[in-house]
Design a protein around this motif. Structure first.
Motif, PDB file in Angstrom:
ATOM      1  N   GLY A  37       0.799  -1.220   0.000  1.00 43.04           N
ATOM      2  CA  GLY A  37       0.000   0.000   0.000  1.00 43.04           C
ATOM      3  C   GLY A  37       0.827   1.263   0.000  1.00 43.04           C
ATOM      4  O   GLY A  37       2.054   1.233  -0.144  1.00 43.04           O
ATOM      5  N   LYS A  76      -1.385  -3.407   5.991  1.00 39.46           N
ATOM      6  CA  LYS A  76      -1.835  -2.980   4.657  1.00 39.46           C
ATOM      7  C   LYS A  76      -2.217  -1.508   4.631  1.00 39.46           C
ATOM      8  O   LYS A  76      -1.373  -0.636   4.730  1.00 39.46           O
ATOM      9  N   ASP A  77      -3.511  -1.206   4.525  1.00 35.00           N
ATOM     10  CA  ASP A  77      -3.962   0.185   4.349  1.00 35.00           C
ATOM     11  C   ASP A  77      -4.368   0.849   5.656  1.00 35.00           C
ATOM     12  O   ASP A  77      -4.980   1.918   5.652  1.00 35.00           O
ATOM     13  N   GLY A 215      -5.983   8.497   1.032  1.00 34.85           N
ATOM     14  CA  GLY A 215      -5.543   7.577  -0.011  1.00 34.85           C
ATOM     15  C   GLY A 215      -4.762   8.320  -1.078  1.00 34.85           C
ATOM     16  O   GLY A 215      -4.360   9.472  -0.891  1.00 34.85           O
TER      17      GLY A 215
END
Length: 410
Positions: A37, A76-77, A215
């Motif tokens: 990510g 991860k994110d 993001g």
């Protein structure tokens, strides 16, 4: 059974027991890290720093009769689902004696998961969220500690720096106007909201106030158009993702306004310099509880040099930081001896009082957050010039002066 067979059986049993004991003596150091990510470059630092500490401890014969190995889980994110999954995997792994991270979730909700299992946890993530959780019942969270000091300096300390530069005639402030851009996540929003309050109280006008979804950001043009229309004295972007911040700077320089540019955290990540190249020259950023890579703090400078010699790349905030976190745990283990006595390990971590790369580390008993200040963990300000980072404040540690960014005309 003959004497020799009896002796052989005894030796076999002893060997089996010794083997079992040897396996029991290996303590696993859990690491929560974004291995995939947008923040994977930070995650790589987490792992390198912890690996360095583990390899060093093992090479020195272990600690209190124990040797170590890493157990890494990908957050991860940083979403709740992915962080929960990673935490549960480490908590369910036999032999894990401590869990370390730079940051896992941005709300720090995993602190509750650690406390439920009484798992020693040292994090360097958003300290306001950490403090808000722990302060409800510090004794219950006795296993959880924040290597990062209070983030209050991120909200309040930029304005005095800018005012000081103006008073020293190093920059010109015409209208006391600031553009503040943020990302929709707890870390960035908390800092930007605090900055807005700080600047308003200081008599400044926030002429651009923008929030982008958390993001990847593929284009900053619309927001930069608003910046051009207002031509503020200062532009602030608290989006901490290096790729986003690098793109922002590149697009800003296509038609720069006569503004000082401050980017929160992202320029400290080596990836930012790789992505921006010459476009990073003149950028300002600040850090709390990051390595003091300055001749005025020898431990910080020494560990930064050792990290680069070991891995061939500069450490950002977290490579050396995770090395120090691991050593805080090792100190506690030396004192307690038993890695399974998590309550005693947690209490020993809380009694930490020593020099680390980021300053002098002690913890506030009410919040379990590292104490802040120039004599503890300072808010440091940095400027990038020709691909190098220079600390320009506070004076206690600074070994360079502010230079006028090349795009500034005033």
């Amino acid at each position: 059974m003959t004497k020799h067979k009896t002796l052989g059986a005894a030796l076999s049993l002893a060997a089996a027991l010794m083997g079992s004991s040897a396996l029991a003596d290996v303590v696993k150091i859990g690491v929560l890290a974004p291995l995939t990510g947008a923040t994977a470059s930070d995650g790589e630092e987490f792992v390198r720093g912890a690996k360095w500490a583990v390899e060093e401890a093992n090479a020195n014969g272990g600690i209190a009769g124990h040797t170590f190995e890493l157990e890494v889980a990908d957050v991860k994110d940083h979403s709740a689902a992915n962080v929960s999954s990673a935490v549960e995997r480490l908590l369910g792994t036999d032999g894990v004696g401590v869990i370390l991270t730079g940051y896992a979730s941005l709300s720090m909700f995993e602190v509750d998961l650690m406390a439920e299992e009484n798992m020693p946890y040292i994090a360097a993530g958003p300290s306001p969220a950490f403090a808000a959780i722990v302060s409800q019942d510090p004794e219950y969270y006795n296993c959880c500690w924040s290597y990062t000091a209070s983030f209050k300096g991120y909200e309040t300390d930029l304005l005095p720096l800018v005012d000081g530069l103006a008073a020293a005639d190093k920059i010109t402030v015409d209208s006391k106007t600031v553009a503040i851009i943020s990302s929709d996540n707890p870390y960035s929003k908390t800092i930007s909201e605090g900055m807005k309050k700080s600047f308003a109280e200081g008599g400044w006008d926030v002429v651009v106030d923008e929030l982008v979804p958390f993001g990847e950001v593929s284009d900053w043009t619309v927001i930069l158009t608003k910046v051009k229309e207002t031509n503020p004295d200062l532009v602030v972007n608290t989006d901490y993702i290096p790729g986003n911040s690098a793109l922002f700077m590149k697009q800003f320089l296509e038609e720069p306004t006569d503004s000082l540019v401050f980017l929160q955290y992202a320029p400290s990540v080596p990836e930012f310099l790789e992505l921006t190249g010459e476009a990073s020259t003149g950028v300002l950023y600040n850090l709390i509880s990051a390595p003091l890579n300055t001749s005025k703090w020898p431990r910080g400078q020494k560990l930064m040099a050792e990290y680069k010699a070991r891995y061939g790349i500069d450490s950002g905030a977290y490579g050396v930081g995770l090395y120090e976190e691991a050593n805080v745990y090792f100190d506690a283990l030396r004192e307690v001896g038993d890695p399974t006595d998590h309550a005693a390990i947690g209490a020993a971590i809380g009694r930490t009082s020593k020099e680390v790369a980021s300053g002098f580390l002690e913890f506030d008993p009410a919040t379990h957050v590292a104490t802040q200040g120039d004599d503890r963990s300072p808010t440091t300000f940095w400027q990038i010039w020709d691909g190098q980072r220079y600390m320009i404040a506070p004076e206690t540690f600074a070994d360079a002066d502010f230079q006028t960014p090349p795009w500034l005309k005033k």
